[in-house]
Design a protein around this motif. Structure first.
Motif, mmCIF file in Angstrom:
data_model
loop_
_atom_site.group_PDB
_atom_site.id
_atom_site.type_symbol
_atom_site.label_atom_id
_atom_site.label_comp_id
_atom_site.label_asym_id
_atom_site.label_seq_id
_atom_site.Cartn_x
_atom_site.Cartn_y
_atom_site.Cartn_z
ATOM 1 N N VAL A 173 0.753 -1.083 -0.165
ATOM 2 C CA VAL A 173 -0.167 -0.204 0.463
ATOM 3 C C VAL A 173 0.470 0.749 0.181
ATOM 4 C CG1 VAL A 173 -1.914 1.029 1.285
ATOM 5 C CG2 VAL A 173 -1.582 -1.385 1.400
ATOM 6 N N TYR A 174 0.992 1.719 -1.018
ATOM 7 C CA TYR A 174 1.650 3.118 -0.992
ATOM 8 C C TYR A 174 0.682 4.630 -0.914
ATOM 9 C CZ TYR A 174 4.501 7.778 -3.218
ATOM 10 O OH TYR A 174 4.955 8.289 -3.730
ATOM 11 N N THR A 175 1.377 5.387 0.122
ATOM 12 C CA THR A 175 0.588 6.327 0.394
ATOM 13 C C THR A 175 1.324 8.033 0.160
ATOM 14 O OG1 THR A 175 1.020 6.444 2.621
ATOM 15 C CG2 THR A 175 -1.068 5.497 2.217
ATOM 16 N N ALA A 176 0.659 8.549 -0.240
ATOM 17 C CA ALA A 176 1.862 10.310 -0.326
ATOM 18 C C ALA A 176 0.882 11.397 0.170
ATOM 19 C CB ALA A 176 2.129 10.203 -2.144
ATOM 20 N N GLY A 177 1.276 12.034 0.049
ATOM 21 C CA GLY A 177 0.115 13.332 -0.596
ATOM 22 C C GLY A 177 -0.359 13.578 1.537
ATOM 23 N N LYS A 178 -1.326 14.620 0.643
ATOM 24 C CA LYS A 178 -2.125 15.650 1.739
ATOM 25 C C LYS A 178 -3.597 16.092 1.718
ATOM 26 C CE LYS A 178 0.471 19.505 2.469
ATOM 27 N NZ LYS A 178 1.947 20.399 3.270
ATOM 28 N N GLY A 179 -4.685 16.045 2.469
ATOM 29 C CA GLY A 179 -5.404 16.392 1.676
ATOM 30 C C GLY A 179 -6.712 15.834 2.732
ATOM 31 N N ASP A 180 -7.606 16.108 2.439
ATOM 32 C CA ASP A 180 -8.860 16.155 3.004
ATOM 33 C C ASP A 180 -9.245 15.116 2.025
ATOM 34 O OD1 ASP A 180 -8.782 18.020 4.614
ATOM 35 O OD2 ASP A 180 -10.698 19.622 3.573
ATOM 36 N N LYS A 181 -9.704 14.583 1.219
ATOM 37 C CA LYS A 181 -9.932 14.083 0.151
ATOM 38 C C LYS A 181 -9.120 13.294 -0.122
ATOM 39 C CE LYS A 181 -13.440 16.857 -2.355
ATOM 40 N NZ LYS A 181 -13.816 16.247 -1.669
ATOM 41 N N THR A 182 -9.169 11.312 0.257
ATOM 42 C CA THR A 182 -8.728 10.342 -0.697
ATOM 43 C C THR A 182 -8.997 9.767 -1.931
ATOM 44 O OG1 THR A 182 -8.380 10.042 1.565
ATOM 45 C CG2 THR A 182 -7.808 8.131 0.391
ATOM 46 N N LEU A 183 -7.679 9.701 -2.681
ATOM 47 C CA LEU A 183 -7.812 9.400 -3.618
ATOM 48 C C LEU A 183 -7.338 7.756 -3.490
ATOM 49 C CD1 LEU A 183 -8.831 11.948 -4.584
ATOM 50 C CD2 LEU A 183 -7.489 12.093 -6.224
ATOM 51 N N VAL A 184 -8.077 6.481 -4.545
ATOM 52 C CA VAL A 184 -7.284 5.159 -4.353
ATOM 53 C C VAL A 184 -7.512 4.456 -5.722
ATOM 54 C CG1 VAL A 184 -7.521 2.804 -3.188
ATOM 55 C CG2 VAL A 184 -8.299 5.022 -1.590
ATOM 56 N N PHE A 185 -6.498 4.879 -5.823
ATOM 57 C CA PHE A 185 -5.883 4.103 -7.143
ATOM 58 C C PHE A 185 -6.366 2.407 -7.530
ATOM 59 C CE2 PHE A 185 -4.626 8.907 -7.611
ATOM 60 C CZ PHE A 185 -4.029 8.978 -8.336
ATOM 61 N N LEU A 186 -6.401 2.444 -8.584
ATOM 62 C CA LEU A 186 -6.594 1.058 -8.363
ATOM 63 C C LEU A 186 -6.470 0.323 -11.006
ATOM 64 C CD1 LEU A 186 -10.641 0.581 -7.606
ATOM 65 C CD2 LEU A 186 -8.818 0.115 -6.039
ATOM 66 N N SER A 187 -5.465 -0.708 -9.995
ATOM 67 C CA SER A 187 -4.555 -0.905 -11.637
ATOM 68 C C SER A 187 -5.473 -1.916 -12.552
ATOM 69 C CB SER A 187 -3.441 -1.830 -11.300
ATOM 70 O OG SER A 187 -3.397 -2.672 -11.008
ATOM 71 N N GLY A 188 -5.395 -1.125 -13.810
ATOM 72 C CA GLY A 188 -5.571 -2.246 -15.349
ATOM 73 C C GLY A 188 -5.376 -3.737 -14.589
ATOM 74 N N LEU A 189 -5.430 -4.754 -15.537
ATOM 75 C CA LEU A 189 -5.007 -6.166 -15.108
ATOM 76 C C LEU A 189 -3.976 -6.195 -15.883
ATOM 77 C CD1 LEU A 189 -6.088 -8.885 -15.652
ATOM 78 C CD2 LEU A 189 -6.612 -9.009 -17.733
ATOM 79 N N GLY A 190 -3.021 -6.497 -15.014
ATOM 80 C CA GLY A 190 -1.062 -7.460 -15.366
ATOM 81 C C GLY A 190 -0.542 -6.195 -15.840
ATOM 82 N N THR A 191 -1.414 -4.910 -15.091
ATOM 83 C CA THR A 191 -0.002 -3.480 -15.234
ATOM 84 C C THR A 191 0.865 -4.118 -13.722
ATOM 85 O OG1 THR A 191 -1.820 -2.116 -15.297
ATOM 86 C CG2 THR A 191 0.472 -1.384 -13.987
ATOM 87 N N ASN A 192 2.212 -4.021 -14.063
ATOM 88 C CA ASN A 192 3.347 -4.127 -13.362
ATOM 89 C C ASN A 192 3.523 -3.933 -12.161
ATOM 90 O OD1 ASN A 192 4.490 -3.526 -15.750
ATOM 91 N ND2 ASN A 192 6.005 -3.804 -14.332
ATOM 92 N N SER A 193 3.543 -3.052 -12.221
ATOM 93 C CA SER A 193 3.689 -1.821 -11.375
ATOM 94 C C SER A 193 3.255 -0.778 -11.047
ATOM 95 C CB SER A 193 5.241 -1.413 -11.308
ATOM 96 O OG SER A 193 5.769 -0.285 -9.961
ATOM 97 N N PRO A 194 1.569 -0.918 -10.918
ATOM 98 C CA PRO A 194 0.798 0.102 -10.600
ATOM 99 C C PRO A 194 1.429 1.553 -9.323
ATOM 100 C CG PRO A 194 -0.173 -2.064 -9.352
ATOM 101 C CD PRO A 194 1.352 -1.745 -9.927
ATOM 102 N N VAL A 195 2.370 1.382 -8.735
ATOM 103 C CA VAL A 195 2.439 2.506 -7.615
ATOM 104 C C VAL A 195 3.390 3.281 -9.293
ATOM 105 C CG1 VAL A 195 4.063 3.617 -6.413
ATOM 106 C CG2 VAL A 195 2.731 1.432 -5.853
ATOM 107 N N LEU A 196 4.289 2.762 -9.758
ATOM 108 C CA LEU A 196 5.239 3.774 -11.003
ATOM 109 C C LEU A 196 4.369 4.286 -11.612
ATOM 110 C CD1 LEU A 196 8.965 2.310 -10.447
ATOM 111 C CD2 LEU A 196 8.102 3.431 -9.148
ATOM 112 N N ASP A 197 3.365 3.186 -12.146
ATOM 113 C CA ASP A 197 2.713 3.382 -13.047
ATOM 114 C C ASP A 197 1.428 4.592 -13.261
ATOM 115 O OD1 ASP A 197 1.327 2.850 -16.064
ATOM 116 O OD2 ASP A 197 -0.863 2.928 -14.637
ATOM 117 N N PHE A 198 0.763 4.937 -11.812
ATOM 118 C CA PHE A 198 0.062 6.014 -12.332
ATOM 119 C C PHE A 198 1.216 7.086 -11.185
ATOM 120 C CE2 PHE A 198 -2.839 2.432 -10.501
ATOM 121 C CZ PHE A 198 -3.651 2.551 -11.839
ATOM 122 N N LYS A 199 2.402 6.908 -11.153
ATOM 123 C CA LYS A 199 2.993 8.408 -10.768
ATOM 124 C C LYS A 199 2.552 9.721 -11.615
ATOM 125 C CE LYS A 199 7.564 9.984 -9.606
ATOM 126 N NZ LYS A 199 9.116 9.667 -9.463
ATOM 127 N N ALA A 200 2.858 9.386 -12.893
ATOM 128 C CA ALA A 200 2.555 10.406 -13.859
ATOM 129 C C ALA A 200 1.837 11.419 -13.315
ATOM 130 C CB ALA A 200 2.543 10.245 -15.609
#
Length: 316
Positions: free
Chosen positions: A59-86
Motif C-alpha cells: 500500500v503506497y501513500t503520499a500527499g495530504k488533503g481532505d479527500k483520499t484518492l484510491v488508485f486501482l490498476s488495470g489487468l496485468g500492470t506490473n507496477s501500479p505504484v510507478l504506472d500511476f506516478k505521472a
C-alpha cells in the motif's frame, strides 16, 4: 538421390533445432542471471507491506488533503505504484494519494486464490484498514479496475465519495472468447518465464507508457523494468484473466452507481467508439464524460490535463 536429399534435410533440421534449443537455453540463463542481479533494485518497496489473508499486499501513500484518492490498476500492470506516478505526482499536493497493489502485482505477494470481484474488493478494503486509511474514498480505477470500483460503490456506497475512471472497463463490455483470451496470456507468461521478453523485439521503452511519460527517475525506470520481467503475469494475474468474463457478468447485473463520476475515455486520433461510456454517464445525472486522444494508458499520455480536470471536478 531423393533419399540422400531427405537425409540431408533431416540432419539440417536436427542442427537447426539444436541451435534453437541452445539459443533458448542461453536466453533463459541470462534471464535468470538478470533476475538475480535486479533483486537488489526491488528489495525495498515503494509503500508499506500489510498482511491480508495471510499474504503481504503493498500500500503506497503520499500527499495530504481532505479527500483520499484510491488508485486501482488495470489487468496485468506490473507496477501500479510507478504506472500511476505521472498522474498522482500532480495531485499529491492537494489530496491524499493511495495505491493498493493487488495480489500478484508490484511488490505484493503472489497467490493462487479466487479472483472474483468479491475477493478482490475484500482484499483491497482489508489492505486499507490494515494501513489505517479510512474512507470515504475517491476511487480512481484504470481499465478493468473499473469493475471493482463499480462493485465497491454498489456494495458499500457509504465508502465511495466519487469515481474517476481512467479509460475504465464499462458494464456490458463485449468479452472476446475467454479461452482464446486466457491462451494469449499463457503465451505471454511463457515468453516472460523463458526470458524472451528481454529481447528488444518484445520490450523496449517505446511500449512502456509509464516510462514514456517522463515521470520516472532513472532508478525508477530500472525498477519498473525489473518488475516487468518478474511480475507481469503472475499466478494471481492469470487467475484474474480466467475470471474476467464472470467479473464482467457480475457488474452487468448491477446498477450504475449514483455517485459523482468523472469518466475519461481514450480515443485514437480521428475519434473512437464511446457508446458504452455515454450510456453509463446517461444513467447518472452526476456523471461527466471526457474524451481524450491517447492510448489505453491515458493517465500516462495526458496526466497534466487529467489532473487539472480532476481538481476542477473534486473542487465542485
Amino acid at each position: 538421390m531423393i533419399k540422400s536429399i531427405f537425409k540431408f534435410m533431416f540432419k539440417g533440421l536436427v542442427w537447426l533445432l539444436g541451435l534453437l534449443a541452445l539459443a533458448l537455453l542461453a536466453i533463459f540463463l541470462y534471464h535468470r542471471f538478470q533476475i538475480a542481479q535486479e533483486s537488489r533494485l526491488i528489495q525495498k518497496p515503494f509503500g508499506q507491506l500489510v498482511e491480508v489473508d495471510g499474504k503481504k499486499l503493498n500500500v503506497y501513500t503520499a500527499g495530504k488533503g481532505d479527500k483520499t484518492l484510491v488508485f486501482l490498476s488495470g489487468l496485468g500492470t506490473n507496477s501500479p505504484v510507478l504506472d500511476f506516478k505521472a498522474l498522482y505526482s500532480r495531485l499529491e499536493e492537494d489530496y491524499r494519494i493511495v495505491v493498493v497493489e493487488p495480489l500478484g502485482y508490484g511488490y505484493s505477494d503472489d497467490g493462487d486464490d479466487d479472483r472474483s470481484l468479491d475477493k478482490q474488493l475484500s482484499q483491497t478494503r482489508k489492505a486499507l484498514k490494515a494501513a489505517k486509511i479510512s474512507g470515504p474514498y475517491v476511487l480512481v480505477p484504470h481499465s478493468i479496475g473499473g469493475l471493482e470500483a463499480i462493485h465497491w460503490a454498489n456494495r458499500y456506497p457509504s465508502e465511495v465519495e466519487a469515481i474517476v475512471g481512467l479509460d475504465m472497463t464499462m458494464p456490458h463490455t463485449e468479452v472476446s472468447d475467454q479461452e482464446r483470451f486466457t491462451r494469449s496470456y499463457q503465451i505471454v507468461q511463457l515468453v516472460r518465464n523463458l526470458g524472451l521478453a528481454r529481447l528488444p523485439i518484445f520490450f523496449n521503452d517505446d511500449n512502456a507508457p509509464a516510462i514514456q511519460s517522463g515521470a520516472l527517475s532513472e532508478r525508477e525506470q530500472a525498477i519498473f523494468k525489473a518488475l516487468f520481467h518478474r511480475r507481469s503475469v503472475t499466478q494471481a494475474v492469470m487467475n484474474e484473466v480466467k475470471a474476467r468474463d464472470k467479473n464482467v457478468a457480475t457488474v452487468n447485473q448491477e446498477p450504475v452507481p449514483q455517485v459523482p463520476t468523472l469518466l475519461f475515455a481514450a480515443v485514437q486520433k480521428g475519434g473512437g467508439d464511446t457508446k458504452l461510456e455515454e450510456d453509463f454517464a446517461a444513467q447518472n445525472p452526476q456523471a461527466q464524460l471526457v474524451t481524450l486522444e491517447g492510448s489505453h494508458y491515458i493517465h500516462d499520455d495526458q496526466p497534466e490535463e487529467i489532473a487539472k480536470r480532476i481538481k476542477d471536478f473534486l473542487g465542485k
